[in-house]
Design an enzyme around this catalytic site. Structure first.
Site, PDB file in Angstrom:
ATOM      1  N   CYS A  13     -45.417  15.820 113.974  1.00 37.39           N
ATOM      2  CA  CYS A  13     -46.289  15.325 112.806  1.00 37.39           C
ATOM      3  C   CYS A  13     -47.810  15.533 113.111  1.00 37.39           C
ATOM      4  O   CYS A  13     -48.082  16.211 114.012  1.00 37.39           O
ATOM      5  CB  CYS A  13     -46.204  13.740 112.632  1.00 37.39           C
ATOM      6  SG  CYS A  13     -46.838  12.941 114.116  1.00 37.39           S
ATOM      7  N   CYS A  16     -49.372  14.959 116.460  1.00 36.95           N
ATOM      8  CA  CYS A  16     -49.033  15.698 117.447  1.00 36.95           C
ATOM      9  C   CYS A  16     -50.050  16.911 117.527  1.00 36.95           C
ATOM     10  O   CYS A  16     -50.806  17.183 118.620  1.00 36.95           O
ATOM     11  CB  CYS A  16     -47.645  16.388 117.211  1.00 36.95           C
ATOM     12  SG  CYS A  16     -46.144  15.287 117.325  1.00 36.95           S
ATOM     13  N   ASP A 421     -73.561  41.947  91.895  1.00 36.03           N
ATOM     14  CA  ASP A 421     -74.439  43.154  92.053  1.00 36.03           C
ATOM     15  C   ASP A 421     -74.132  44.005  91.090  1.00 36.03           C
ATOM     16  O   ASP A 421     -73.053  44.136  90.574  1.00 36.03           O
ATOM     17  CB  ASP A 421     -73.898  43.856  93.430  1.00 36.03           C
ATOM     18  CG  ASP A 421     -74.720  45.054  93.629  1.00 36.03           C
ATOM     19  OD1 ASP A 421     -76.012  45.029  93.470  1.00 36.03           O
ATOM     20  OD2 ASP A 421     -74.154  46.103  94.163  1.00 36.03           O
ATOM     21  N   ASP A 619     -70.390  44.933  96.801  1.00 35.28           N
ATOM     22  CA  ASP A 619     -69.320  45.914  97.480  1.00 35.28           C
ATOM     23  C   ASP A 619     -69.153  45.824  98.855  1.00 35.28           C
ATOM     24  O   ASP A 619     -68.287  46.576  99.601  1.00 35.28           O
ATOM     25  CB  ASP A 619     -69.898  47.342  97.193  1.00 35.28           C
ATOM     26  CG  ASP A 619     -71.275  47.788  97.803  1.00 35.28           C
ATOM     27  OD1 ASP A 619     -71.561  46.840  98.565  1.00 35.28           O
ATOM     28  OD2 ASP A 619     -71.998  48.761  97.305  1.00 35.28           O
ATOM     29  N   ASP A 623     -74.829  44.692 100.747  1.00 35.54           N
ATOM     30  CA  ASP A 623     -75.083  43.120 100.083  1.00 35.54           C
ATOM     31  C   ASP A 623     -74.618  42.110 101.062  1.00 35.54           C
ATOM     32  O   ASP A 623     -74.439  41.188 100.720  1.00 35.54           O
ATOM     33  CB  ASP A 623     -74.071  42.906  98.870  1.00 35.54           C
ATOM     34  CG  ASP A 623     -74.452  44.067  97.534  1.00 35.54           C
ATOM     35  OD1 ASP A 623     -75.563  43.876  97.314  1.00 35.54           O
ATOM     36  OD2 ASP A 623     -73.455  44.491  96.993  1.00 35.54           O
TER      37      ASP A 623
END
Length: 731
Positions: A13, A16, A421, A619, A623
């Site tokens: 679970c 754990c 852009d 791109d 950027d």
């Protein structure tokens, strides 16, 4: 700082996962430990000078769990899949063994009793049937409880071990010392059987959430045809090395990434880009491993092999993304950390209230207390977020949208502003000839033939566009002599001893060329975002050729879609105001940042972040600062290495319609997470009081631990199943 990935076994679970994470993070030298219950994986960042890999494995082992190091390569992915199958097989075996003993216990202890049939020595038979279930099948719960106690914590194992032990040992007391009371041997046996059935179904369901990665791995071909020592031979793809010459025949999968050196064909790259139309490939073009060669044969040089291929990189990104926690997961983790101790306390209070305050007897009080322990298991809560993220990232990859983590998937749905852009994002990034306008007796083709002939020696992008246009129209070019580039103006050259000038208005004015009344035409074209070049001889203008970086086919539709989603759209560019606004108008964008240097784009992102979450789409190369500053950086890329390393989301198809698609996917995934969280918490909030017996005074009905166990098991399966429904949602 080093990072390793582990496959964890033995987790039952979310508690754990928290126990393992706590053990790792308190170790000197371990900076971060992200343990994912849903994927059975852990990512550990540590200082090699302070702690070793072997020590990290030992820490996990001492916490009561198993661990194996993964490299996220194909071989380890196979190893992990085998581990997962082994765990599922073990869970199934344990369930069947448990069922073998629990079913007759159910028949003898309940069914026959209901119909009034008395079995001789019933309590001893039930004792014998329940013991293997309690201590052989249920040993894992005792082991988990012991490790939890050593770590001063509690988990699902604690709830099951305490609940079933209470029923089992109380039954022994009844048989040996107080036969007039009811025994509950069959209750503990059936309860453990239900838990094992739930774990088995849960593992099967969780296995399906990783289908996306398995399908990607299956795409990779097994054999490559290579040329070594001038001999054509077939070898395993894993044995291909960089520099190998590989032959690809029609219909074959391309084994690894490379560059074509001979031949041409069309290649189906849909598995990478999502684009169904095959791409034409010729000498010098790059090809991607696992894409499908359609109708031609070619040879290529292997440039990336093994874990360096694009496919391997994509798989690695998805696996890492599925392992990263979304911020909302911290809420579930916090709840799980305190939930089990609180439930044990509630179970004790329930037992004491019914026994001491209301005087209902030990049997009644025990049933209520055990029911509280069993029904409150927080498994469903632990699975709520990671399973949805696994399915969401897998679906995104299938659609050509790579999402690099649960945090990105969660943040994307909050985006209020999107900045595009211009060059290479809104536009194609490659200038094209848009207009050919004769001003004299020259025909358009004649103008293009002269312009392309004198531009051929030039290396300018605009020159490339003109030469490309002439090639497309199969126009043969003439040899130009006396070529000369005039900076800021254009070029001049001779064809068949005739002098030509090709450039802007300033060039015409400098050479005193009669251009007539064409300024208005030039201004009109430039207002449309086009660059205009005038062709003349030594006396007069012959015509104009306009070139522009045209917008992508889907740019306008993407902007409209984002607007419909309530998102404000902006464009950012280094172009002048007139050109910028012209391109923006074509894309349907009214908010424009123009004459912005690449290094300054980041500040515009920061400015908008004051108003809300911002996504920057670029791109992935120039950027990078803006992509990093944005709340969500979305990189265009067609699978390029740079794009995959930049931003939180990568659009493999270079299609702007995938921007709203990514945001929609985020919204749908978050909706699933909220649904899962609601039902997991609602189930516990509703189930605990019912199990505690609050309805008994009004209805006379008390929840059986067996029903509580079945409900607990099914809650986890329902959460995983709800997440899997995301696979069939349209985005």
């Amino acid at each position: 700082m080093k990072k390793i990935n582990l496959h964890i076994t033995g987790m039952h679970c979310a508690s754990c996962a928290l126990i393992i994470s706590k053990h790792l993070t308190k170790t000197d030298g371990v900076k971060e430990a992200n343990v994912n219950f849903s994927t059975s994986k852990a990512t550990v960042s540590f200082d090699e000078t302070k702690v070793l890999e072997s020590q990290i494995l030992e820490i996990v082992k001492n916490a009561g769990y198993g661990a194996a190091i993964l490299t996220l390569g194909k071989d380890d992915a196979q190893k992990q899949a085998e581990m997962q199958k082994a765990e599922i097989k073990d869970a199934k075996l344990m369930f069947l063994i448990s069922l073998l003993f629990a079913f007759p216990a159910f028949i003898i202890g309940m069914v026959l009793m209901w119909i009034g049939v008395e079995v001789p020595y019933k309590v001893y038979i039930l004792w014998a049937l329940s013991t293997p279930v309690q201590f052989f099948v249920g040993w894992r719960f005792y082991k988990g409880t012991w490790h939890s106690l050593k770590n001063f914590s509690a988990s699902m194992d604690t709830l099951i071990a305490v609940g079933t032990s209470a029923a089992y040992f109380f039954s022994i007391y009844v048989v040996l010392f107080n036969p007039i009371l009811d025994q509950y041997f069959e209750v503990s046996a059936i309860l453990i059987t239900f838990v094992m059935l739930g774990k088995y179904l849960e593992m099967r369901a969780k296995e399906k959430t990783s289908d996306a990665i398995k399908k990607l791995m299956d795409l990779s071909p097994k054999i490559a045809t290579v040329i070594r020592n001038n001999i054509e031979m077939q070898i395993k793809v894993d044995d291909v090395v960089e520099g190998d010459i590989i032959i690809v025949k029609p219909g074959e999968k391309i084994p690894v990434d490379g560059k074509i050196i001979e031949g041409m064909s069309s290649v189906d790259e849909s598995m990478i880009t999502g684009e169904s139309i095959p791409v034409e490939k010729k000498k010098g073009d790059l090809v991607v491993g696992a894409t499908i060669n359609k109708n031609g044969s070619f040879r290529f040089t292997a440039t990336k092999v093994g874990e360096n291929t694009t496919l391997a990189h994509i798989i690695k990104l998805i696996e890492e993304a599925q392992g990263k926690k979304a911020p909302i997961q911290r809420f579930a983790d916090a709840v799980s950390a305190y939930f089990v101790p609180v439930v044990i306390l509630l179970a004790i209070i329930t037992f004491l209230v019914w026994l001491v305050v209301l005087g209902k007897g030990v049997s009644f009080a025990l049933i209520a207390g055990v029911s509280v322990l069993v029904i409150a298991c927080p498994c469903a809560l632990g699975l709520a977020t990671p399973t949805a993220i696994m399915v969401g990232t897998g679906k995104g990859a299938k659609e050509g949208v790579l999402i690099k983590g649960g945090d990105a998937l969660e943040t994307a749905h909050k985006v209020k502003h999107v900045i595009f852009d211009k060059t290479g994002t809104i536009t194609k990034g490659m200038p094209e000839v848009t207009d050919i306008i004769p001003l004299s007796k020259e025909s358009p083709d004649s103008l293009l033939q002269i312009g392309a002939s004198i531009e051929k020696p030039s290396e300018h992008p605009l020159a490339d566009a003109i030469v490309k246009k002439a090639n497309e129209k199969s126009i043969s070019l003439s040899s130009a002599t006396n070529f000369k580039a005039i900076s800021g103006h254009g070029i001049e050259a001779k064809i068949n001893k005739k002098q030509y000038y090709f450039g802007n208005m300033r060039l015409m004015e400098r050479e005193k060329i009669k251009i007539g009344d064409i300024k208005a035409r030039v201004n009109e074209l430039e207002s449309q975002g086009k660059t205009v070049m005038i062709l003349s001889d030594t006396k007069k203008a012959l015509g104009m050729i306009a070139v522009a970086d045209t917008i992508k086919d889907t740019s306008k539709a993407a902007v409209e879609e984002l607007r419909r989603m309530g998102i404000e759209v902006y464009m950012i560019t280094g172009d002048n105001e007139r050109t910028a606004k012209a391109i923006a108008a074509q894309a349907g964008i009214t908010n424009v940042f123009f004459e912005v240097m690449p290094a300054d784009k980041e500040s515009y992102v920061r400015r908008l972040q004051i108003l809300g979450k911002v996504a920057m789409i670029g791109d992935g190369i120039n950027d990078s600062p803006a992509l990093a500053q944005a709340d969500i950086g979305i990189a265009m890329g067609s699978g390029t290495d740079v794009a995959m390393e930049t931003g939180n989301i990568v659009l493999m198809r270079n299609d702007l319609l995938d921007v709203p698609k990514a945001i929609r996917l985020s919204r749908k995934t978050m909706s699933k997470i909220r649904q899962n969280m609601f039902w997991a918490l609602f189930y516990n909030i509703l189930g605990i009081p019912i199990a505690a017996g609050v309805l008994y005074p009004f209805t006379g009905w008390l929840l059986s631990p067996i029903i509580a166990g079945g409900a607990m098991a099914m809650s986890s399966v329902s959460v995983v199943s709800n997440s899997l429904l995301l696979k069939y949602k349209r985005i």
